[in-house]
Every structure is written in structure tokens, then in C-alpha cells.
Design a protein around this motif. Sequence first.
Motif: not given
Length: 363
Positions: A141-151, A158-162, A267-270
Motif C-alpha cells: 500500500g502507499d502512504i500518501c497525502v489525501n485531499y478534500d476535493k470539495k474544499y 489546485a490541490p497539491p501534487v508533490t 477525496t483524492g490523492v496527491s
Amino acid sequence: MSIKKAAAVAIVAALGVTGLAACGGEDTPAAGRSGTPAPKTVTLVSHDSFNASKEVLADFTKRTGFTVKVLKSGDAGEAVNKEILTKGSPQGDVFFGVDNTLLSRALDNGIFVPYEAKGLGRVPAAYQLDKEHRVTPIDSGDICVNYDKKYFADKKLAPPVTFDDLAKPAYKDLLVVENPERSSPGLGFLLGTAAKYGDDGWQDYWKRLRANGVKTVDSWELAYNQEFSGSAGGKQAKGDRPLVVSYASSPPVEVLYGEPQPKVAPTGVSTGTCFRQTEFAGLLNGAKNPEGGKALIDFLISKEFQEDMPLQMFVNPVAKDAALPELFTKHGVVIEKPETMAPEKIAEKRDPWIQQWSSLVLK
């Protein structure tokens, strides 16, 4: 998720100690060398996030005659430490859930004995981190930052990527992370930054994060289900942080357990903030039922069990012939280039890095 595991990604409440049984089939294990019948129960010791379908474990019993008893023993670090303390007189026969961040600690303390699992050739060499086969890779599995799409949609940002993005002024006071001394995802994220920026560069990166308002809490549960605005739990708790350290498999979980179930993950994944976590199983030194333990390890990398795992523990199979469920392929993301680190280096650097991190971030 530790997946862990972390893992499972503990969005689903952890179950207690369970014993899962099925009727024995014709392939009953042979009697032991002493002439006494071999034990019919094989005990799997694991962290609290282990789960498997009753039907799948019942099929194992039908094939082998062994009934599986699952003993849950706390989070990944706690469970490993318990086995170290009881080395030679273990709680069970097989341990599942030691990941690459803790692997060297387990191997150096001799809690496992070598066993090369049947079917191991179906697992890519990149996952096989112990050449002596004291442990067998089971999931990743991958530990990653998740983001709140609605926010981010509401803010037209734009949500962060890196990793670098997280330290930019546009994302000030938005990120919550877990303490790496207490949390498997928190440790994975710290290791990811060390892999990205190097032994001498990750400290400056964390200074930038601290200056940018990063918030630290003790556990994934607090971060994801209290502070994060994008999760179901975070919404109820009125969390105000739209960025959180979690897992790449968290968005499919939000879909599966959403009420009503959303058509698109909230939610999405950076994808440029990820650290690869691999979980292993091993035959415990002093196991009372080593033959049952070997059969169980074989089964854990079977196609049947590997395809059952994603919707039970929200982790990815490691066997090449195991397919992901539609929930993962539709709502999840594939992390093509996660950060990684050799277990030997983790063993050498983990404790001093945690101490340095604490002095940089918590003081």
C-alpha cells in the motif's frame, strides 16, 4: 495500510480476536513425527486491521484440514514488540503485518524461521526484501497525502501534487500529519520525505512545513476522522484541515462506506507524496504447528486470498495474477513512482530521525 496497513487503512473499525473455522476436507494434514495427530488449529497473530472473508478462510480449512484462529495484537508496532518479547514461545504460528518500516527490527530479533512459500515465484522480486525467506510479502500500500476535493473546488485552488507543493504558501495551515513515533502512516510519511530529500535535506523540508502551519496529532484516527475535512468522520467532527497523511486506498473506502454511496470519491490523492509500504508474514520461531503455519503462508499468497484482501483490508495484492476489484480500479489511483527505502537503512536511521523530527516539529 501499518496498509497498515496502516493499513488496513483503518477506516473500517478494527475487529477483536476472532476464531474462524470450517469443516475439514479430505486433505487432512498428516500426523506429526511423534505419531500424535498434528494440531488442527493454526493461529495467525496480526495487527488489529487484519480481516478476511469467512468463506475464504473456510476454503483454506476445506483444502488443508486446518482451522484458522486469528489473534489480533494491537497496532503493527505493538504487535511486533509483543512477539519480540515472547520470542521462542510465541502466541501463535504465523505472524502477519510486519511492514518494511519495522522489518529489520523483527528479523534482527530472530522471531521468524526461514520458509520459502509455494507460489512465491508469482510475487515480483521487488517485494521480496529478505533473501533468507524468513518473511513472505503479502500486500502493499502507499502512504500518501489525501485531499478534500470539495474544499479545493470551492476555493478554486489546485490541490497539491508533490512534497514541494505542501510547503508552498497556498497550502498554509491546511495539512495535518501523524507523529511518526506513534503512528505507522506518520513514520511512512517521514521516511518518504527522507527518501525524497536525502539524509541531510529532509530536516530543512520539515522546517518549511512547520513554517507553513503543519499540524501534528498522535494517530491516524485523530488525523483522518477528526481533523480532515474530507472524510465522513471528519465532516461530522467539523474538521478544518483539507490535507491529511493517509493512504492511496482511502478514496475507495470513502465510496464503499458512504451513505448514500457517492458516484465519485470525495477525496483524492496527491500522487507525488507517497511512500510504499509492504506487509509480510512469517513462520514464528517456536510455533506449535509449523506445518499448519507453512500451509497458511502458502495460502496468504494464493490468488484466492490475494483477491480477497483489497475489500477486506484495503491493500493491494502482491501476486502478479491477482486482479483488483472494480472499486479500486474505478476510484483508486496507481502510484507509479512511490518513494522507497531499504529496510536496513530504516533500521539504522529510524530512531535518530524520529528524535530529530520531534525536536524540529514538536518543540
